[in-house]
Write a protein that holds these residues in place. Structure first.
Motif, short mmCIF file in Angstrom:
data_model
loop_
_atom_site.label_atom_id
_atom_site.label_comp_id
_atom_site.label_asym_id
_atom_site.label_seq_id
_atom_site.Cartn_x
_atom_site.Cartn_y
_atom_site.Cartn_z
N ASP A 105 22.76 22.99 21.91
CA ASP A 105 22.39 22.28 23.13
C ASP A 105 22.45 23.26 24.29
OD1 ASP A 105 22.20 20.64 25.42
OD2 ASP A 105 23.19 18.97 24.41
N GLU A 106 21.30 23.54 24.88
CA GLU A 106 21.23 24.52 25.97
C GLU A 106 22.00 24.07 27.20
OE1 GLU A 106 17.12 25.25 26.69
OE2 GLU A 106 16.81 26.38 24.82
N GLU A 107 22.27 22.76 27.29
CA GLU A 107 23.00 22.24 28.45
C GLU A 107 24.48 22.03 28.15
OE1 GLU A 107 20.26 19.69 31.29
OE2 GLU A 107 20.47 18.70 29.35
N SER A 108 24.94 22.53 27.02
CA SER A 108 26.30 22.24 26.58
C SER A 108 27.34 22.46 27.67
CB SER A 108 26.64 23.09 25.35
OG SER A 108 27.95 22.83 24.91
N ASP A 109 27.25 23.54 28.40
CA ASP A 109 28.27 23.88 29.39
C ASP A 109 27.83 23.60 30.82
OD1 ASP A 109 30.27 24.79 27.59
OD2 ASP A 109 29.14 26.64 27.30
N ILE A 110 26.72 22.92 30.99
CA ILE A 110 26.29 22.51 32.33
C ILE A 110 26.97 21.19 32.66
CG2 ILE A 110 24.34 21.85 33.79
CD1 ILE A 110 22.59 23.68 32.08
N MET A 111 27.70 21.14 33.75
CA MET A 111 28.60 20.01 34.00
C MET A 111 28.12 19.09 35.11
SD MET A 111 30.98 20.30 31.75
CE MET A 111 32.37 19.34 32.34
N THR A 112 26.82 19.10 35.43
CA THR A 112 26.33 18.14 36.41
C THR A 112 26.32 16.73 35.79
OG1 THR A 112 24.01 18.39 35.74
CG2 THR A 112 24.85 19.91 37.42
N ASP A 113 26.31 15.72 36.64
CA ASP A 113 26.26 14.34 36.15
C ASP A 113 25.02 14.11 35.30
OD1 ASP A 113 28.59 13.89 37.54
OD2 ASP A 113 27.62 12.81 39.20
N GLU A 114 23.89 14.66 35.77
CA GLU A 114 22.63 14.45 35.06
C GLU A 114 22.66 15.10 33.68
OE1 GLU A 114 22.28 14.00 39.33
OE2 GLU A 114 22.97 15.70 38.11
N ALA A 115 23.18 16.32 33.60
CA ALA A 115 23.25 17.02 32.31
C ALA A 115 24.22 16.32 31.37
CB ALA A 115 23.66 18.48 32.52
N ASN A 116 25.34 15.84 31.89
CA ASN A 116 26.31 15.14 31.04
C ASN A 116 25.74 13.85 30.49
OD1 ASN A 116 28.47 16.95 31.02
ND2 ASN A 116 29.26 16.21 32.98
N TYR A 117 24.92 13.16 31.29
CA TYR A 117 24.31 11.93 30.79
C TYR A 117 23.29 12.24 29.70
CZ TYR A 117 22.39 7.24 30.61
OH TYR A 117 22.00 5.99 30.18
N ARG A 118 22.52 13.31 29.88
CA ARG A 118 21.56 13.68 28.83
C ARG A 118 22.28 14.07 27.54
NH1 ARG A 118 18.87 15.96 33.43
NH2 ARG A 118 19.85 18.00 33.08
N LYS A 119 23.41 14.74 27.67
CA LYS A 119 24.20 15.09 26.47
C LYS A 119 24.79 13.83 25.84
CE LYS A 119 26.31 18.27 28.95
NZ LYS A 119 27.30 19.28 29.40
N ALA A 120 25.18 12.87 26.66
CA ALA A 120 25.70 11.61 26.13
C ALA A 120 24.65 10.93 25.26
CB ALA A 120 26.10 10.70 27.29
N ILE A 121 23.42 10.89 25.73
CA ILE A 121 22.32 10.31 24.95
C ILE A 121 22.16 11.05 23.63
CG2 ILE A 121 19.80 10.09 24.84
CD1 ILE A 121 20.92 7.96 26.61
N ARG A 122 22.16 12.37 23.67
CA ARG A 122 21.96 13.16 22.45
C ARG A 122 23.06 12.91 21.43
NH1 ARG A 122 21.32 17.86 26.33
NH2 ARG A 122 19.20 17.57 27.13
N ILE A 123 24.30 12.89 21.90
CA ILE A 123 25.42 12.69 20.97
C ILE A 123 25.37 11.31 20.34
CG2 ILE A 123 27.93 12.47 20.81
CD1 ILE A 123 28.09 14.65 23.02
N GLN A 124 25.16 10.29 21.18
CA GLN A 124 25.11 8.92 20.66
C GLN A 124 23.97 8.75 19.66
OE1 GLN A 124 27.32 6.07 21.72
NE2 GLN A 124 26.51 5.70 19.68
N ALA A 125 22.85 9.38 19.93
CA ALA A 125 21.69 9.25 19.06
C ALA A 125 21.87 9.98 17.74
CB ALA A 125 20.44 9.78 19.77
N LYS A 126 22.55 11.12 17.77
CA LYS A 126 22.60 11.99 16.59
C LYS A 126 23.76 11.68 15.63
CE LYS A 126 20.46 15.81 19.12
NZ LYS A 126 19.08 15.52 18.67
N ILE A 127 24.82 11.06 16.10
CA ILE A 127 25.96 10.82 15.21
C ILE A 127 25.58 9.97 13.99
CG2 ILE A 127 28.15 9.54 15.06
CD1 ILE A 127 29.05 10.86 17.60
#
Length: 372
Positions: A105-127
């Motif tokens: 995940d290219e945004e793994s260490d980007i800590m903006t609210d927007e990036a964290n929400y996109r990572k949340a979507i990815r994790i929930q979808a992929k588990i």
């Protein structure tokens, strides 16, 4: 300072994600009974993350975002094939693979609210895809790609077996996901919040939570319940088996809960699902055995069943391997972990409790040549 073993009775933070008050569980103020009867798991995800139920447009957008992120990197599928398949518990595989997701995940260490929400979507979808892919690979089968038009519950059952699930199976599994989505400051959720309170990334927080969930006193309990039902074998063996356990003061998994006094409010929904599914698949004895066990344990120890007890026979009736029960817990609970992680980021303070020291004092260093 005062100490509390296991932090029992200690209020460690404030949260608007969920509550347990007077034996009533709510998600963002909505009673779990109301949500289980009426809401889909995707609606609950939105509720936990936004603290409000979605409009149709908001729900459609969330489903679209999830479906666009179902796929998992081929490198992780290849990594599964490198595991010692006959020795690896699916929870260990899931814990490791979620950590691996962060590497891709290219945004793994980007800590903006927007990036964290996109990572949340990815994790929930992929588990869900991670759990089903590992399950198939260890059987010598190829993973099945999710269908973009399916929701999480339907996709999970489809990806696991390759067969189209029935409407009853989809409904039961979706309800189970709703029931397991969050549970206030449980062990895995607290672990996730402690982890991200250091401002570590969301993948680290979910991986840490998975490590806590793996233990049999938390997420592993329903697997142990199914092991017990298998050992009992038939209704004739229930009473002698349970009475021996009770007489030996052995712990019977699936009963009692630290935060409930009158009983886990989620258990009744899973009891009903167990009855319906075991009748449908021709194994009503599993439900009947469970009812008899409940009567003996609750009658003897005044311990009502918790969410793990009937979820075991529900998942078994869906044709799910027993050691996948805890990963299924994670498929659901990821929604709650993520809600708490995002809440922690929004109002963060490093979680650093103290410990009461009980060791010796005023010791003096002795050179190694003089030690006996």
């Amino acid at each position: 300072m005062t100490t509390a073993r296991g932090l029992e009775g200690v209020v460690a933070t404030t949260s608007s994600v969920s509550s347990i008050i007077d034996d009533t569980l709510t998600y963002a103020g909505y009673n779990i009974d109301d949500l289980t009867e009426n809401a889909s798991f995707e609606e609950v995800i939105y509720l936990l993350w936004h603290r409000s139920l979605p409009t149709q447009a908001q729900l459609d957008e969330l489903k679209s975002q999830l479906s666009e992120n179902y796929d998992i990197p081929q490198e992780i599928l290849d990594h599964f094939k490198m595991y010692p398949i006959d020795k690896v518990h699916p929870m260990a595989a899931l814990r490791s693979s979620v950590s691996l997701l962060g590497l891709y995940d290219e945004e793994s260490d980007i800590m903006t609210d927007e990036a964290n929400y996109r990572k949340a979507i990815r994790i929930q979808a992929k588990i869900p895809a991670l759990v089903t892919a590992f399950a198939r690979i260890r059987r010598g089968q190829e993973p099945i790609a999710p269908k973009k038009e399916y929701g999480i519950a339907e996709n999970f059952l489809y990806m696991l077996s390759g067969n189209e699930p029935t409407a009853v199976e989809i409904e039961a599994f979706d309800k189970a996901l709703v029931l397991h989505a969050d549970h206030e400051l449980n062990a895995s959720t607290f672990t996730a919040r402690v982890c991200v309170a250091t401002l570590s990334d969301i993948y680290s927080g979910v991986t840490a939570a998975l490590g806590a969930l793996k233990g049999p006193l938390h997420g592993g309990a329903n697997e142990q319940v199914m092991k017990m039902l298998t050992e009992i074998g038939s209704a004739d063996n229930v009473e002698p088996y349970i009475l021996e356990k009770l007489n030996n003061k052995e712990k019977i998994m699936g009963f009692g809960h630290r935060v409930y006094r009158q009983g886990d409010p989620r258990a009744k929904h899973l009891r009903e699902m167990s009855k319906r599914l075991t009748e449908q698949n021709g194994q009503p004895e599993l439900y009947n055995m469970s009812i008899e066990i409940e009567g003996l344990v609750t009658g003897s120890k005044n311990l009502p069943p918790n969410v793990d007890f009937y979820s075991a026979s529900v998942y078994h009736s869906l044709g799910i391997e027993h050691d996948l029960f805890t990963p299924i817990f994670a498929v659901s609970r990821a929604s709650g972990w993520i809600a708490h992680i995002l809440e922690q980021y929004a109002n963060n303070r490093l979680i650093r409790p103290r410990a009461e020291y009980t060791g010796p004092n005023m010791q003096k260093y002795i050179p190694i040549s003089e030690r006996g």
